[in-house]
Motif scaffolding. Sequence first.
Motif, PDB file in Angstrom:
ATOM      1  N   ASN A 241       6.755   7.594   8.039  1.00 38.88           N
ATOM      2  CA  ASN A 241       5.950   6.836   8.280  1.00 38.88           C
ATOM      3  C   ASN A 241       4.019   6.537   7.104  1.00 38.88           C
ATOM      4  OD1 ASN A 241       6.252   5.341  11.885  1.00 38.88           O
ATOM      5  ND2 ASN A 241       7.742   6.707  10.672  1.00 38.88           N
ATOM      6  N   GLN A 242       4.059   7.548   7.189  1.00 31.50           N
ATOM      7  CA  GLN A 242       2.645   7.580   6.663  1.00 31.50           C
ATOM      8  C   GLN A 242       2.907   6.721   4.883  1.00 31.50           C
ATOM      9  OE1 GLN A 242      -0.692   8.833   7.085  1.00 31.50           O
ATOM     10  NE2 GLN A 242      -0.528   7.753   5.512  1.00 31.50           N
ATOM     11  N   GLN A 243       4.165   7.084   4.530  1.00 33.04           N
ATOM     12  CA  GLN A 243       4.480   6.514   3.631  1.00 33.04           C
ATOM     13  C   GLN A 243       4.740   4.271   3.319  1.00 33.04           C
ATOM     14  OE1 GLN A 243       8.356   7.495   1.082  1.00 33.04           O
ATOM     15  NE2 GLN A 243       7.802   6.206  -0.158  1.00 33.04           N
ATOM     16  N   THR A 244       5.364   4.228   4.670  1.00 27.41           N
ATOM     17  CA  THR A 244       5.208   2.610   5.235  1.00 27.41           C
ATOM     18  C   THR A 244       4.526   2.319   5.383  1.00 27.41           C
ATOM     19  OG1 THR A 244       7.943   3.566   5.756  1.00 27.41           O
ATOM     20  CG2 THR A 244       6.331   1.529   7.122  1.00 27.41           C
ATOM     21  N   LEU A 245       3.348   2.770   6.148  1.00 19.92           N
ATOM     22  CA  LEU A 245       1.723   2.637   6.242  1.00 19.92           C
ATOM     23  C   LEU A 245       1.834   2.497   5.134  1.00 19.92           C
ATOM     24  CD1 LEU A 245      -0.151   1.516   8.067  1.00 19.92           C
ATOM     25  CD2 LEU A 245      -0.558   4.241   8.437  1.00 19.92           C
ATOM     26  N   GLU A 246       1.285   3.175   4.317  1.00 21.41           N
ATOM     27  CA  GLU A 246      -0.008   2.834   2.861  1.00 21.41           C
ATOM     28  C   GLU A 246       0.962   1.666   2.088  1.00 21.41           C
ATOM     29  OE1 GLU A 246       0.502   6.718   0.929  1.00 21.41           O
ATOM     30  OE2 GLU A 246      -0.483   8.126   2.616  1.00 21.41           O
ATOM     31  N   GLY A 247       2.429   1.863   2.172  1.00 17.08           N
ATOM     32  CA  GLY A 247       2.926   0.155   1.961  1.00 17.08           C
ATOM     33  C   GLY A 247       2.579  -1.065   2.066  1.00 17.08           C
ATOM     34  N   LEU A 248       2.238  -1.016   3.762  1.00 13.65           N
ATOM     35  CA  LEU A 248       1.933  -2.098   3.913  1.00 13.65           C
ATOM     36  C   LEU A 248       0.755  -1.835   4.098  1.00 13.65           C
ATOM     37  CD1 LEU A 248       3.815  -1.574   7.909  1.00 13.65           C
ATOM     38  CD2 LEU A 248       4.038  -3.568   6.125  1.00 13.65           C
ATOM     39  N   ARG A 249      -0.163  -1.043   4.069  1.00 12.87           N
ATOM     40  CA  ARG A 249      -2.050  -1.807   3.366  1.00 12.87           C
ATOM     41  C   ARG A 249      -1.957  -2.418   2.074  1.00 12.87           C
ATOM     42  NH1 ARG A 249      -3.806   3.827   6.314  1.00 12.87           N
ATOM     43  NH2 ARG A 249      -3.860   3.355   8.728  1.00 12.87           N
ATOM     44  N   GLN A 250      -1.030  -1.242   1.063  1.00 13.47           N
ATOM     45  CA  GLN A 250      -1.303  -2.236  -0.303  1.00 13.47           C
ATOM     46  C   GLN A 250      -0.460  -3.524  -0.914  1.00 13.47           C
ATOM     47  OE1 GLN A 250      -2.535  -0.566  -2.764  1.00 13.47           O
ATOM     48  NE2 GLN A 250      -3.179   1.111  -1.519  1.00 13.47           N
ATOM     49  N   THR A 251      -0.047  -3.717   0.808  1.00 12.07           N
ATOM     50  CA  THR A 251       0.031  -5.747   0.491  1.00 12.07           C
ATOM     51  C   THR A 251      -0.391  -6.092   1.025  1.00 12.07           C
ATOM     52  OG1 THR A 251       3.235  -4.470   0.853  1.00 12.07           O
ATOM     53  CG2 THR A 251       2.645  -6.672   1.585  1.00 12.07           C
ATOM     54  N   GLN A 252      -1.026  -5.947   1.657  1.00 10.36           N
ATOM     55  CA  GLN A 252      -1.654  -6.786   2.563  1.00 10.36           C
ATOM     56  C   GLN A 252      -3.383  -6.507   2.311  1.00 10.36           C
ATOM     57  OE1 GLN A 252      -4.729  -4.142   6.126  1.00 10.36           O
ATOM     58  NE2 GLN A 252      -3.869  -6.225   6.940  1.00 10.36           N
ATOM     59  N   LYS A 253      -4.309  -5.611   1.008  1.00  3.43           N
ATOM     60  CA  LYS A 253      -4.563  -5.519   0.683  1.00  3.43           C
ATOM     61  C   LYS A 253      -3.617  -6.367  -0.839  1.00  3.43           C
ATOM     62  CE  LYS A 253      -7.432  -2.958  -2.510  1.00  3.43           C
ATOM     63  NZ  LYS A 253      -7.395  -1.216  -3.157  1.00  3.43           N
ATOM     64  N   HIS A 254      -2.817  -6.253  -1.717  1.00  4.12           N
ATOM     65  CA  HIS A 254      -2.934  -6.505  -2.771  1.00  4.12           C
ATOM     66  C   HIS A 254      -2.353  -8.664  -2.409  1.00  4.12           C
ATOM     67  CE1 HIS A 254      -0.573  -3.240  -4.707  1.00  4.12           C
ATOM     68  NE2 HIS A 254      -1.954  -3.371  -4.462  1.00  4.12           N
ATOM     69  N   GLN A 255      -1.540  -8.938  -1.155  1.00  2.00           N
ATOM     70  CA  GLN A 255      -1.919 -10.651  -1.048  1.00  2.00           C
ATOM     71  C   GLN A 255      -3.400 -10.539  -0.659  1.00  2.00           C
ATOM     72  OE1 GLN A 255       0.459 -10.770   3.095  1.00  2.00           O
ATOM     73  NE2 GLN A 255       2.252 -10.215   1.682  1.00  2.00           N
ATOM     74  N   ARG A 256      -3.768 -10.066  -0.239  1.00  2.00           N
ATOM     75  CA  ARG A 256      -5.160 -10.376   0.172  1.00  2.00           C
ATOM     76  C   ARG A 256      -6.026 -11.030  -1.031  1.00  2.00           C
ATOM     77  NH1 ARG A 256      -9.276 -11.285   3.764  1.00  2.00           N
ATOM     78  NH2 ARG A 256     -11.447 -12.182   2.671  1.00  2.00           N
ATOM     79  N   GLN A 257      -5.486 -10.184  -1.948  1.00  2.00           N
ATOM     80  CA  GLN A 257      -6.766  -9.905  -3.270  1.00  2.00           C
ATOM     81  C   GLN A 257      -6.180 -11.668  -4.345  1.00  2.00           C
ATOM     82  OE1 GLN A 257      -9.311  -8.124  -4.630  1.00  2.00           O
ATOM     83  NE2 GLN A 257      -9.701  -9.811  -5.730  1.00  2.00           N
ATOM     84  N   ALA A 258      -4.733 -12.032  -4.801  1.00  2.00           N
ATOM     85  CA  ALA A 258      -4.190 -12.180  -4.523  1.00  2.00           C
ATOM     86  C   ALA A 258      -4.334 -14.095  -4.075  1.00  2.00           C
ATOM     87  CB  ALA A 258      -2.821 -12.309  -4.821  1.00  2.00           C
ATOM     88  N   PHE A 259      -4.727 -14.337  -2.909  1.00  2.00           N
ATOM     89  CA  PHE A 259      -5.279 -15.013  -2.255  1.00  2.00           C
ATOM     90  C   PHE A 259      -6.945 -15.139  -2.551  1.00  2.00           C
ATOM     91  CE2 PHE A 259      -7.941 -17.215   1.446  1.00  2.00           C
ATOM     92  CZ  PHE A 259      -6.638 -18.490   1.451  1.00  2.00           C
ATOM     93  N   ASP A 260      -7.331 -14.647  -2.607  1.00  2.00           N
ATOM     94  CA  ASP A 260      -9.189 -14.836  -2.699  1.00  2.00           C
ATOM     95  C   ASP A 260      -8.766 -15.690  -3.934  1.00  2.00           C
ATOM     96  OD1 ASP A 260      -9.801 -13.687  -0.488  1.00  2.00           O
ATOM     97  OD2 ASP A 260      -9.960 -12.305  -1.322  1.00  2.00           O
ATOM     98  N   ASP A 261      -8.601 -14.818  -5.039  1.00  2.00           N
ATOM     99  CA  ASP A 261      -8.746 -14.890  -6.605  1.00  2.00           C
ATOM    100  C   ASP A 261      -7.232 -16.009  -6.702  1.00  2.00           C
ATOM    101  OD1 ASP A 261      -9.491 -12.838  -7.005  1.00  2.00           O
ATOM    102  OD2 ASP A 261      -7.609 -11.740  -7.954  1.00  2.00           O
ATOM    103  N   GLY A 262      -6.805 -16.844  -6.460  1.00  2.00           N
ATOM    104  CA  GLY A 262      -6.277 -17.945  -6.608  1.00  2.00           C
ATOM    105  C   GLY A 262      -7.018 -19.421  -5.771  1.00  2.00           C
ATOM    106  N   LEU A 263      -7.368 -18.818  -5.062  1.00  2.13           N
ATOM    107  CA  LEU A 263      -8.412 -19.760  -3.997  1.00  2.13           C
ATOM    108  C   LEU A 263      -9.214 -20.265  -4.705  1.00  2.13           C
ATOM    109  CD1 LEU A 263      -9.057 -21.654  -1.014  1.00  2.13           C
ATOM    110  CD2 LEU A 263      -9.859 -19.502   0.163  1.00  2.13           C
ATOM    111  N   LYS A 264     -10.351 -19.419  -4.945  1.00  2.00           N
ATOM    112  CA  LYS A 264     -11.149 -18.917  -5.843  1.00  2.00           C
ATOM    113  C   LYS A 264     -10.765 -19.601  -7.142  1.00  2.00           C
ATOM    114  CE  LYS A 264     -15.052 -16.680  -7.901  1.00  2.00           C
ATOM    115  NZ  LYS A 264     -15.764 -15.485  -8.091  1.00  2.00           N
TER     116      LYS A 264
END
Length: 418
Positions: A241-264
């Motif tokens: 579960n810790q690994q799953t949670l960390e994976g989801l958080r990384q996905t959330q972070k990377h998606q947001r970064q990709a969105f921020d960079d792409g939109l900018k």
Amino acid sequence: MSSEIREQAARKVIEVLPHRAHDLARLEASRNGNPPVVTVIGKYNHGKSRLLNELIGAETFSVADRRETVRLSDTVHQGVRWLDAPGLDADVGTEDDRHALHAAWLASDIRLFVHAAKEGELDAKELALLAELRADGERTQRQTFFVLSQIDQLADEAELHRVSDAIRAQVPDVMLNAVSSTRHRKGVEEGKNLLLERSGMPALRAALDTALSRVPHARAYETGLLLRETNEELHRLRAENQQTLEGLRQTQKHQRQAFDDGLKAVIEKVSVDIETMLNALGADHAIVPDTAKDAYGITAGKRERAHIQIAYSKACIQIDGFLAGQGVIGLPREQHTVARSLNTVMIAVMGVSVKFRKDLRRMFCDAQGRERMQQAFTHYYELSDDRKALASQIANAEAALASLQGAAVAMATLEETA
């Protein structure tokens, strides 16, 4: 530690490991201080209750030729709890079967599997249960005795050998304890030692005494096994579960970064295009209001305002294309208006039209304007279905991990009192 605290701790573990309910109940049943439990289990009318009476030496359990035991019945005699379970076929598939299985799997330290000799071979249900009992014994060190009862109802020794051989063919290496409660009772009442020996009861009782002496060791072994297995499962699930949670958080972070960079990048590109277009313009005709006589004519102001609107629309189309690829299209339901065509993120952030240079400059050429667009679109990005679904997954994973951590603490409580 009180039983109530132990029950609360067990419930916390069962919340995340429901399949461990029987194991935790077994831990409680086999606690130090509880008397060892001997349980008879088998089919209806195979002499289970009479067998217990003879082993105890008292008419404690009700005996009849009709169905008699319909619930768990027990007595404590000489520091041992003797448990008489309903017959496995007394009321197949309903309450009686559940009571019998409860006795076999939860309460008992020693199981006496009783089969009437006159029945011959074991049926499929008996074979399956005996296999499960023996497998459980190998795992937990709980002991099971095969008792071949009512041997006095066979014609002779030859028939007993035939029945015994048939059962051994079904269950290789099984040790048969052949007994006759009737012979034993008669031997006791008439003082006939030979009849007592031929009943097989003294040998079974001696074997039981040896088995009872092993119960404390077997309980300690089983307790350690169940605690270890449960803790290992909790540890494994927590790590997963810790690994799953960390994976989801990384996905959330990377998606947001990709969105921020792409939109900018998109906003900066269209802003450059807008600024280049505006700088190429001459006199600002758009700010000159049209007169009544210009209502149906083409004026320089109208042409420039149309030019500005086209440039604005092209910029919006590029931004909208990026947003659509990110799933940012429609507004949240609570922001919907009656006019469905207006229920889009682009209109909510950018409006419907722009006709003047100053508005374009404010939106695209000013750093604050570009930042406002970035923040507004990011707000709706976080409200998109995909992002909300991901946030929900993260929240569920966090809750699951918290429950597992709580269960681990509860297991420590149970270990303290094991």
